[in-house]
Design an enzyme around this catalytic site. Structure first.
Site, PDB file in Angstrom:
ATOM      1  N   LYS A   5       0.944   4.471   6.987  1.00  0.00           N
ATOM      2  CA  LYS A   5       0.435   5.289   5.887  1.00  0.00           C
ATOM      3  C   LYS A   5       1.081   6.668   5.966  1.00  0.00           C
ATOM      4  CE  LYS A   5      -2.730   2.124   4.877  1.00  0.00           C
ATOM      5  NZ  LYS A   5      -2.662   1.290   3.654  1.00  0.00           N
TER       6      LYS A   5
ATOM      7  N   SER B 176       0.802  -1.225   0.000  1.00  0.00           N
ATOM      8  CA  SER B 176       0.000   0.000   0.000  1.00  0.00           C
ATOM      9  C   SER B 176       0.835   1.275   0.000  1.00  0.00           C
ATOM     10  CB  SER B 176      -0.942   0.016   1.210  1.00  0.00           C
ATOM     11  OG  SER B 176      -0.217   0.164   2.413  1.00  0.00           O
TER      12      SER B 176
END
Length: 262
Positions: free
Chosen positions: A103, A42
Site C-alpha cells: 500500500k 488495490s
C-alpha cells in the site's frame, strides 16, 4: 574405481553448487531485495495485477519479518532502521493475518488522517486532487486468481471497457501520485484517525477497492501498522504480465518493464 570416484566427486560438486546458490539467494532475499507479485487491484493504476517487482529491504532496515520462514524471529525491534517517507509504496506484514500487503504510506506517527467526500485530509489540511483523465482496462479476468476488475461504468460486458476516473493527489510533502474512483462508498467519509507512535497509516491508490488502514483489524482491515512490520519499499516494476501465467508471453506488458514506481 576411478570412474566411481569421479562420479562421486561430480555429485558432491553439484550438491555444493546448489547449496551455495541457495545460500546466495537467501542472503539476497533477506538483506537486499525480496520478489513480490501484485495479486490484486488495490494499487491501480500505480501497480497492476501481474506486476512483478523487487522490494528494497535496505530502505528501512531489518526486523523479525525480514527473513523468510520466520528465520529472523530473534530480532527485537529493528536493526539499521531508517524512517519511511510519506508517499512511499511499502510492502508490510499484516499485524493479524501475517500476509504481505502493499500500500501507499499516508500517515506518519502522530498524524491525524481523515477522508471527507473522497478527499484526503492530513493534520486538517486537504491533499488536493487534480483530474487526470480516465483509467481504462479490459473487463476480463486478471492474474492467476482470475478476479474481474471493478468499474465506474456499470454493466460492462466481458471484453468491454472498464473505466475509472483518475485524479492526481498531492501529499503535504509534495509527492504526487494517481488515485482512482469507482463509486461513492462508506470509506469516502471516515472518522479522524490519530496514528499512534511507532505505527503508520496506509491506503491503496484504488481507493474504492482497497482493504487498508481505514478499516480496523477487528473488522478484517489493516488498521495501524507497527514499524517493525515494514518489509521494504517498492521502487520499480521489473516485469509485468496481464495473463494467468508469466509464461504467456503474448500477455506481457513490455511498456511496464523497469518502470519507476511513484
Amino acid at each position: 574405481m576411478a570412474e566411481t570416484a569421479e562420479k562421486r566427486d561430480g555429485i558432491l560438486e553439484t550438491i555444493k553448487t546448489v547449496v551455495y546458490a541457495l545460500l546466495i539467494a537467501g542472503i539476497f532475499r533477506t538483506l537486499l531485495f525480496q520478489p513480490f507479485w501484485i495479486p490484486s487491484g488495490s494499487m491501480k493504476d500505480t501497480l497492476l495485477v501481474g506486476d512483478f517487482l523487487f522490494v528494497n529491504k535496505m530502505a528501512y532496515g531489518y526486523s523479525q519479518y525480514s527473513c523468510p520462514f520466520a528465520m529472523c524471529s530473534f530480532i527485537d525491534g529493528r536493526w539499521l532502521g531508517s524512517e519511511p517517507e510519506r508517499g512511499d509504496v511499502v510492502v508490510f506484514r499484516h499485524p493479524v493475518t501475517k500476509s504481505d500487503f502493499i500500500k501507499r504510506l499516508i500517515g506518519l506517527p502522530g498524524d491525524s488522517v481523515q477522508v471527507k467526500g473522497g478527499v484526503l485530509y492530513i493534520n486538517g489540511t486537504m491533499a488536493p486532487q487534480e483530474p487526470n483523465g480516465v483509467f481504462i482496462e479490459a473487463f476480463e479476468k486478471q492474474g492467476p486468481v482470475g478476479n474481474l476488475p471493478q468499474c465506474e461504468n456499470g454493466g460492462v460486458p466481458l471484453g468491454g471497457e472498464c473505466r475509472k476516473s483518475r485524479f492526481t493527489e498531492v501529499l503535504p510533502n509534495g509527492v504526487r501520485h494517481d488515485i482512482l474512483n469507482i463509486r461513492e462508498s462508506r470509506l469516502d467519509d471516515t472518522p479522524v484517525y490519530t496514528v499512534p507512535e511507532g505505527h503508520y497509516f496506509f491506503m491503496g491508490d484504488n481507493r474504492d477497492n482497497s482493504t487498508d488502514s481505514r478499516v480496523s483489524q477487528n473488522a478484517m482491515g489493516v488498521g495501524f501498522v507497527p514499524y517493525e512490520n515494514l518489509i521494504g519499499r517498492a521502487d520499480r516494476v521489473i516485469f509485468s504480465s496481464a495473463g494467468r501465467s508469466m509464461l504467456f508471453f503474448w500477455t506481457w506488458r513490455a511498456d511496464r518493464f523497469f518502470e519507476k514506481i511513484v
